[in-house]
Enzyme design. Structure first.
Site, PDB file in Angstrom:
ATOM      1  N   LYS A 282     -11.797  -1.895   6.934  1.00 29.81           N
ATOM      2  CA  LYS A 282     -10.904  -2.633   7.643  1.00 29.81           C
ATOM      3  C   LYS A 282     -11.546  -2.709   9.256  1.00 29.81           C
ATOM      4  CE  LYS A 282      -8.618  -3.264   4.094  1.00 29.81           C
ATOM      5  NZ  LYS A 282      -7.793  -2.453   3.488  1.00 29.81           N
TER       6      LYS A 282
ATOM      7  N   TRP B  38       0.776  -1.158   0.020  1.00 30.41           N
ATOM      8  CA  TRP B  38      -0.093   0.086   0.000  1.00 30.41           C
ATOM      9  C   TRP B  38       0.821   1.420   0.073  1.00 30.41           C
ATOM     10  CZ3 TRP B  38      -3.970  -1.586  -1.878  1.00 30.41           C
ATOM     11  CH2 TRP B  38      -4.680  -2.623  -1.579  1.00 30.41           C
TER      12      TRP B  38
ATOM     13  N   ASP C 267      -1.216   6.316   6.451  1.00 32.80           N
ATOM     14  CA  ASP C 267      -2.347   5.768   6.172  1.00 32.80           C
ATOM     15  C   ASP C 267      -2.838   4.559   7.327  1.00 32.80           C
ATOM     16  OD1 ASP C 267      -4.129   3.611   5.145  1.00 32.80           O
ATOM     17  OD2 ASP C 267      -2.745   3.225   3.454  1.00 32.80           O
TER      18      ASP C 267
HETATM   19  C1  LIG Z   1      -7.084  -1.902   2.246  1.00 36.37           C
HETATM   20  C2  LIG Z   1      -5.907  -0.760   2.418  1.00 36.37           C
HETATM   21  C3  LIG Z   1      -5.957   0.030   1.251  1.00 36.37           C
HETATM   22  C4  LIG Z   1      -6.818   0.240   0.056  1.00 36.37           C
HETATM   23  O1  LIG Z   1      -7.980   0.261   0.344  1.00 36.37           O
HETATM   24  P1  LIG Z   1      -9.332   0.837  -0.797  1.00 36.37           P
HETATM   25  O2  LIG Z   1     -10.392   1.340   0.027  1.00 36.37           O
HETATM   26  O3  LIG Z   1      -9.451  -0.438  -1.574  1.00 36.37           O
HETATM   27  O4  LIG Z   1      -8.585   1.611  -1.699  1.00 36.37           O
HETATM   28  C5  LIG Z   1      -4.914   1.176   1.485  1.00 36.37           C
HETATM   29  N1  LIG Z   1      -3.981   0.918   2.558  1.00 36.37           N
HETATM   30  C6  LIG Z   1      -4.262   0.122   3.478  1.00 36.37           C
HETATM   31  C7  LIG Z   1      -3.205   0.170   4.744  1.00 36.37           C
HETATM   32  C8  LIG Z   1      -5.239  -1.069   3.482  1.00 36.37           C
HETATM   33  O5  LIG Z   1      -5.284  -1.850   4.308  1.00 36.37           O
END
Ligand SMILES: *Cc1c(COP(=O)(O)O)cnc(C)c1O
Length: 361
Positions: free
Chosen positions: A195, A101, A171
């Site tokens: 998540k 990511w 993030d």
């Molecule tokens: C799942 C995830 C993403 C991607 O998320 P989307 O909503 O599919 O864009 C980005 N960063 C992390 C840490 C993730 O767990």
């Protein structure tokens, strides 16, 4: 009715209590005679939902007054673009690449400026968090970027990087609201809620006010400006209203539980049960350096692809679901987010013990 133990990395398990309340309120939300899904986002009722959601989130995370909370769309992926578009002033940023990511964010940002990779753990398949105490931070960097919990690899920053005064962007998608966070240490936090917090489709951004700018390039779409969303209290256009409502119920659930200190305690206890077993097992082993372990996502392997496959298949018979590792890593991964009850982890470990006895030669 059957409920399984869902170890999916995302979209992921939600608290049963929250789903039941949503079901109860599905046809008639608080005597409105309609579902939140059917409601105008300009109505008084929805205004109350989104305002209460923000208030509860501020309380849970102790968000200082000089930070804005935004409920957006487009997933974490859109933040990979929005962050550089809105935050690059000098045109330079530093990225720490600790997984897929972070790498995707790093590559996307290159469209908008000079982006430096100042640290990485790709040399060992992202199985650790590099030492970030004295990195070569660019003097003119507008921000330093991290992915705080690496969902795919199961690592987590337990110490934040020394950014040498630069704003930190994080993030937090897969660890958001799993533990208390000192928001002041960040310029911007973002998290896709699917998540650990709610249904896919809602993106929460927490941004320090002075980072919200007006002087953006002419080509920048209105929808990609933090300023537009901040000025309109996340109601510039139709927000993901039902998703925000579910998030608001999860915030209430967390508050009732005792807040994020309590949540952290519960999460650490759950993770310890699984890690202690992995550390003593003769068949299974964790794939991550111990000091970098995540308490949300726990990857493990047997070292034998056939056996891994057999494990994932047999686990399903015990209602232990979605244990397959990410397609790029293989093996297994148990995501044990806030809503995973301790019984689920104990049931998983019991099954692992049984499987080990039957398959260890
Ligand atoms: C799942 C995830 C993403 C991607 O998320 P989307 O909503 O599919 O864009 C980005 N960063 C992390 C840490 C993730 O767990």
């Amino acid at each position: 009715m059957k409920r399984v133990y869902n170890f999916s990395a995302g979209p992921a398990i939600l608290p049963e209590e929250v789903l039941k309340q949503a079901a109860d309120e599905m046809l008639d939300y608080q005597n409105t005679g309609m579902s939140v899904m059917e409601m105008s986002h300009r109505s008084k009722t929805f205004d109350n939902i989104i305002k209460t959601a923000e208030k509860d989130l501020r309380e849970l995370l102790n968000i200082p007054d000089n930070y804005k909370v935004l409920f957006l769309q487009g997933g974490a992926h859109l933040q990979f673009s929005m962050v550089p578009i809105n935050l690059l002033k000098n045109g330079t940023a530093d990225y720490i690449v600790t997984g897929q990511w972070a790498k995707k964010a790093y590559i996307e940002a290159q469209k908008y400026g000079k982006i430096n990779k100042i640290a990485s753990s790709e040399d060992k398949c992202f199985s650790y968090i590099p030492d970030c105490s004295n990195l070569d931070i660019s003097p003119d960097a507008d921000y330093v970027y991290i992915c705080e919990n690496n969902t795919i690899y199961g690592t987590k920053f337990h110490t934040l990087p020394n950014t040498k005064g630069k704003d930190l962007v994080s993030d937090m998608s897969s660890c958001f609201l799993s533990e208390p966070v000192d928001v002041k240490k960040y310029g911007l936090i973002f998290a896709g809620v699917q998540k650990n917090v709610g249904p896919a489709g809602v993106q929460i951004v927490i941004i320090r006010e002075d980072l919200i700018r007006e002087d953006l390039p002419l080509w920048c779409p209105e929808m990609l400006k933090y300023k537009i969303h901040a000025d309109n209290n996340s109601l510039y256009n139709t927000p993901p209203a039902y998703g925000i409502y579910i998030c608001s119920l999860v915030f209430k659930w967390l508050k009732k539980l005792g807040g994020l200190e309590k949540m952290k305690e519960i999460n650490e206890k759950k993770a310890k049960i699984l890690y202690d077993f992995l550390d003593s097992s003769k068949l299974f082993k964790g794939t991550v350096e111990k000091s970098s372990r995540s308490i949300m996502n726990v990857p493990f392997i047997t070292g034998n692809d056939e056996l891994d496959k057999k494990f994932i298949e047999e686990a399903k018979e015990y209602d232990l679901i979605q244990l397959k590792g990410h397609r790029t890593v293989g093996g297994m991964r148990a995501s044990i987010y806030n809503a995973m009850p301790q019984e689920g982890v104990i049931k998983l470990v019991n099954f692992m013990e049984k499987f080990e006895k039957e398959n260890l030669k």
